[in-house]
Design an enzyme around this catalytic site. Structure first.
Site, PDB file in Angstrom:
ATOM      1  N   CYS A 187      52.401 -15.217-116.940  1.00  0.00           N
ATOM      2  CA  CYS A 187      52.402 -13.732-116.894  1.00  0.00           C
ATOM      3  C   CYS A 187      52.146 -13.211-115.364  1.00  0.00           C
ATOM      4  O   CYS A 187      53.277 -11.545-116.006  1.00  0.00           O
ATOM      5  CB  CYS A 187      52.886 -13.617-118.414  1.00  0.00           C
ATOM      6  SG  CYS A 187      50.793 -13.442-118.464  1.00  0.00           S
ATOM      7  N   HIS A 198      42.767 -16.686-100.569  1.00  0.00           N
ATOM      8  CA  HIS A 198      43.729 -16.329-102.347  1.00  0.00           C
ATOM      9  C   HIS A 198      43.885 -16.645-103.112  1.00  0.00           C
ATOM     10  O   HIS A 198      43.429 -16.477-104.661  1.00  0.00           O
ATOM     11  CB  HIS A 198      44.591 -15.379-101.674  1.00  0.00           C
ATOM     12  CG  HIS A 198      45.477 -15.744-103.097  1.00  0.00           C
ATOM     13  ND1 HIS A 198      46.136 -13.596-103.375  1.00  0.00           N
ATOM     14  CD2 HIS A 198      46.622 -15.742-104.032  1.00  0.00           C
ATOM     15  CE1 HIS A 198      46.576 -13.629-104.230  1.00  0.00           C
ATOM     16  NE2 HIS A 198      47.009 -14.518-104.147  1.00  0.00           N
ATOM     17  N   GLN A 223      46.000 -22.337-116.723  1.00  0.00           N
ATOM     18  CA  GLN A 223      47.296 -22.075-115.725  1.00  0.00           C
ATOM     19  C   GLN A 223      47.214 -22.825-115.269  1.00  0.00           C
ATOM     20  O   GLN A 223      48.066 -23.612-114.572  1.00  0.00           O
ATOM     21  CB  GLN A 223      48.238 -20.977-116.118  1.00  0.00           C
ATOM     22  CG  GLN A 223      48.082 -19.892-117.336  1.00  0.00           C
ATOM     23  CD  GLN A 223      47.910 -18.606-117.633  1.00  0.00           C
ATOM     24  OE1 GLN A 223      47.305 -17.658-115.944  1.00  0.00           O
ATOM     25  NE2 GLN A 223      48.607 -18.464-118.265  1.00  0.00           N
ATOM     26  N   GLY A 234      55.273 -15.936-131.365  1.00  0.00           N
ATOM     27  CA  GLY A 234      56.020 -16.480-130.578  1.00  0.00           C
ATOM     28  C   GLY A 234      54.932 -17.964-129.979  1.00  0.00           C
ATOM     29  O   GLY A 234      53.727 -17.517-130.863  1.00  0.00           O
ATOM     30  N   ALA A 235      54.335 -18.945-130.168  1.00  0.00           N
ATOM     31  CA  ALA A 235      53.130 -19.387-130.528  1.00  0.00           C
ATOM     32  C   ALA A 235      52.193 -19.473-129.322  1.00  0.00           C
ATOM     33  O   ALA A 235      51.252 -20.622-128.904  1.00  0.00           O
ATOM     34  CB  ALA A 235      52.326 -20.347-131.964  1.00  0.00           C
ATOM     35  N   GLU A 247      49.043 -19.805-125.969  1.00  0.00           N
ATOM     36  CA  GLU A 247      48.298 -19.839-125.394  1.00  0.00           C
ATOM     37  C   GLU A 247      47.212 -18.579-125.611  1.00  0.00           C
ATOM     38  O   GLU A 247      47.125 -18.027-126.380  1.00  0.00           O
ATOM     39  CB  GLU A 247      48.223 -20.453-124.776  1.00  0.00           C
ATOM     40  CG  GLU A 247      46.428 -20.684-124.800  1.00  0.00           C
ATOM     41  CD  GLU A 247      45.839 -21.619-123.507  1.00  0.00           C
ATOM     42  OE1 GLU A 247      45.124 -22.089-122.631  1.00  0.00           O
ATOM     43  OE2 GLU A 247      47.191 -22.328-122.755  1.00  0.00           O
TER      44      GLU A 247
END
Lengths: 270, 432
Positions: free
Chosen positions: B52, B100, B121, B190-191, B193
């Site tokens: 996100c 980076h 992620q 919304g489930a 993480e």
């Protein structure tokens, strides 16, 4: 003697306000504890001052401008301290102590002369009407302080810019509760004070107690503000920003009434 | 032949506003875009990361300038205009790209420095690339290295101590609004993480009940069971909001889920009790207009950033330490990468051979009594010629154009076979 106590109390309030302000910036708990102790000392000195003045004057010392404002300041200080027992409102001490200090300053500028009480004011209703009204006003003042803090904090939360006040002011819920508590104490007291004033007026003027003078009208408008707010809060659940705004505006009306009362002279019938 | 470049392209929360980020987010999962990138033949290896807070592409190619344009066009054509893209994308090459990536994996580049979600992620993104076989030798090594860097940073610094990601900000704000979180109810829409993590944190603060709303009821029930809460369907959300104080939304929906007009009638029925909305979804789930309502507070992911910003100072110290670790590891990786060329490999190979030669000679020569200088020279020459002959074929293998095995692959084979990385380290240490 009473004047000496007044001066001492004034000085102590000054120190309190300074220390609270320092605490507001530094946020060190030690400093706050010191400020709180000095605040209590100042309020005690002030209490003694009022008692001595009562003895010297021979009547309740809420007749001249000096006395009235000083009593108002004393009520705010005492209300604030009494609230500390119930629950803490973070950093409200800074705001309260500054207001108290300003009132003391105004009081010290007024004439301290002991005026002989006009005959129509020699009534048991004098202490009842005056002290209850002023204590009510003190609670409403605290509500307005809480309202102001609420508006500041709410602005930070809504605009999402977290500046100086965000971490220093308490949560919105605490401030809203403070507002509700203060008004639910202040409003009945105010009503009671007005009722006492009505009875007193009847005693003096007989069957024509209602007089169209600005002070009475203003007091009625103020009363309606608070009555409206209480009503909306209980029926519709008005709270938060709206309640805070009304509290602040209504308190301006309180101050206006207060000013009319003071400018009207000792007995406010003219 | 020119050396391959490692290129990293991306947008993150620092440079790009949420409005653009949410258009770029790969909402449809990794499979499709990874498949799409296969069309570009200039890309040797690549992987994609979309969270996100960031969208990043890392690839290895010969012509970085051209590939950069092509990759951007392919992935984001139609979503955002070229001008918009140009302004907010960052491009790193080689050493900078490595640095980076390490910064990202060790959560130094996160919105909330020190949070640990990013590693999961990253692993997830890498797993997809590995499954689709788009990650080759370099990306494999690089990503694995980035995981170990993250681990090192986590164990050697206290950077993770203060940060529990979004949850931290949510709790902090919740306290400013409600004072006390005990007895409050929270709803997860919304489930995801991240929402789960936030809920966990809130429950730790004494939240009374957790309600989970999800598209698939099964997942909602599973999550609700974790918090001993209840599960509801997505269409019940508005009705259930009557009893809820905090809502955390993180659905993968393309458009808005909750509008201002849904909330307006609710507030009077709630008797104006405050509502706190947290929107951690990208693209956003909640209508930004909701924030204009009285007693309603809406925070999206960028707003939470500001809250977190306040706690920055104390973390900065640890961040300096962590950056040093990243720097070290970048240099190490760079060294490995340098070794991945033909010439240095040959040099290393020779050096290792030479050192073996010298050690053995040093052992043997003193034992032979009474040999002349000439004989001694002969033995030395013999030793070095044996070594030279032994090395001849590996060298040819390295240098030649080989049809079926890629040169990089061959370099690795040779380096592994002769244990060049380890041997050279030893040689260098001995030299020092």
């Amino acid at each position: 003697m009473s004047y000496l106590l007044f001066q001492a109390g004034f000085a102590a309030y000054f120190v309190t306000a300074v220390i609270y302000t320092v605490f507001f910036f530094s946020q060190k708990n030690k400093i706050r504890n010191v400020a709180r102790i000095i605040f209590i000392v100042a309020a005690s000195l002030h209490t003694l001052n009022i008692i001595f003045r009562y003895i010297e004057a021979g009547h309740t010392p809420i007749t001249s401008i000096h006395e009235t404002i000083s009593f108002f300041a004393w009520s705010i200080a005492c209300c604030h301290l009494s609230f500390r027992w119930r629950y803490t409102v973070k950093n409200s001490g800074t705001f309260t102590s500054i207001i108290v200090l300003l009132l003391m300053l105004a009081s010290s500028l007024a004439s301290r002369e002991l005026l002989p009480l006009p005959p129509e004011m020699r009534s048991w209703l004098l202490p009842v009407h005056a002290s209850i009204s002023i204590i009510a006003d003190a609670f409403l003042a605290l509500a307005a302080i809480g309202g102001g803090m609420y508006l500041l904090q709410e602005r930070e939360l809504k605009q999402k810019r977290f500046g100086f006040f965000f971490s220093r002011l308490p949560s919105l819920d605490t401030l809203d509760k403070l507002n509700q508590h203060c008004i639910s104490i202040g409003f009945p007291l105010m009503t009671l004070g007005m009722f006492a004033g009505y009875i007193w007026a009847r005693q003096i003027w007989g069957g024509r107690p209602w007089q169209w003078n600005p002070k009475v009208v203003c007091a009625m408008i103020t009363w309606l503000f608070y009555a409206g707010l209480m009503h909306q809060r209980f029926t519709l659940g008005w709270r938060g920003r709206r309640a805070a705004w009304i509290t602040v505006i209504a308190f301006c009306a309180v101050l206006l009434t207060f000013w009319f009362v003071l400018s009207g002279g000792a007995i406010h019938a003219t | 032949m020119r050396r391959d470049s490692i290129v990293l392209l991306g947008v993150n929360h620092k440079k790009t506003p949420l409005k653009i980020r949410e258009k770029m987010a790969l909402t449809g999962g990794y499979v499709e875009p990874l498949e799409k990138l296969r069309e570009l033949d200039g890309l040797k290896e690549y992987y994609l990361l979309s969270t996100c807070n960031r969208v990043e592409v890392l690839f290895v190619c010969q012509d970085p300038e051209r590939m950069r344009r092509e990759v951007l066009d392919l992935l984001f054509a139609g979503k955002v205009s070229r001008e918009e893209v140009a302004g907010c994308f960052y491009v790193y090459e080689n050493e900078e790209a490595i640095r980076h990536l390490f910064m990202v994996s060790s959560s130094l580049d996160s919105m909330i420095v020190g949070e640990s979600q990013i590693l999961g992620q990253l692993k997830e993104a890498f797993r997809h690339a590995a499954e689709q076989k788009t990650a080759g030798l370099i990306i494999n090594k690089l990503l694995h290295k980035s995981f170990s860097v993250a681990k090192r940073v986590r164990t050697e610094t206290r950077i993770g101590a203060n940060a529990v990601s979004i949850s931290y900000a949510a709790v902090e704000l919740g306290r400013k609004i409600f004072g006390d979180l005990r007895g409050k109810r929270v709803m997860l829409v919304g489930a995801g993480e991240m929402a789960e993590l936030a809920a966990e944190h809130l429950v730790g603060q004494g939240i009374q009940e957790v309600v989970v709303a999800n598209r698939t009821l099964e997942r909602a029930m599973k999550l609700a069971a974790r918090f001993k809460g209840r599960a509801i369907g997505l269409d019940e959300v508005v009705e259930q909001l009557l009893d809820v104080d905090i809502l955390i939304s993180s659905t993968g929906a393309e458009g808005l889920v909750l509008f201002k007009k849904d909330i307006v009638p609710l507030m009077s029925r709630r008797r104006n009790r405050p509502l706190f909305f947290i929107d951690i979804a990208v693209p956003r789930d909640l209508d930004p207009e909701i924030n204009t309502l009285e007693n309603v507070y809406l925070y999206d992911i960028d707003d939470l950033h500001n809250v977190v910003e306040m706690n920055r100072e104390q973390r900065d110290k640890e961040a300096v330490k962590a950056q040093r670790i990243v720097e070290e590891e970048t240099l190490k990786f760079q060294r490995w990468l340098d070794g991945m060329e033909v010439t240095p490999t040959i040099v290393d190979l020779r050096a290792v051979a030479e050192s073996i030669c010298q050690t053995e000679l040093a052992k043997t020569l003193p034992r032979l009594n009474g040999i002349s200088t000439k004989e001694r020279k002969c033995i030395e020459r013999m030793a070095s010629s044996i070594v030279g002959k032994m090395l001849h074929h590996p060298m040819c293998y390295l240098k030649a154009d080989h049809g079926c095995v890629d040169q990089a692959e061959r370099i690795v084979q040779v380096r592994t076979l002769f244990q060049l990385n380890e041997q050279c380290e030893q040689c260098k240490q001995a030299d020092d």
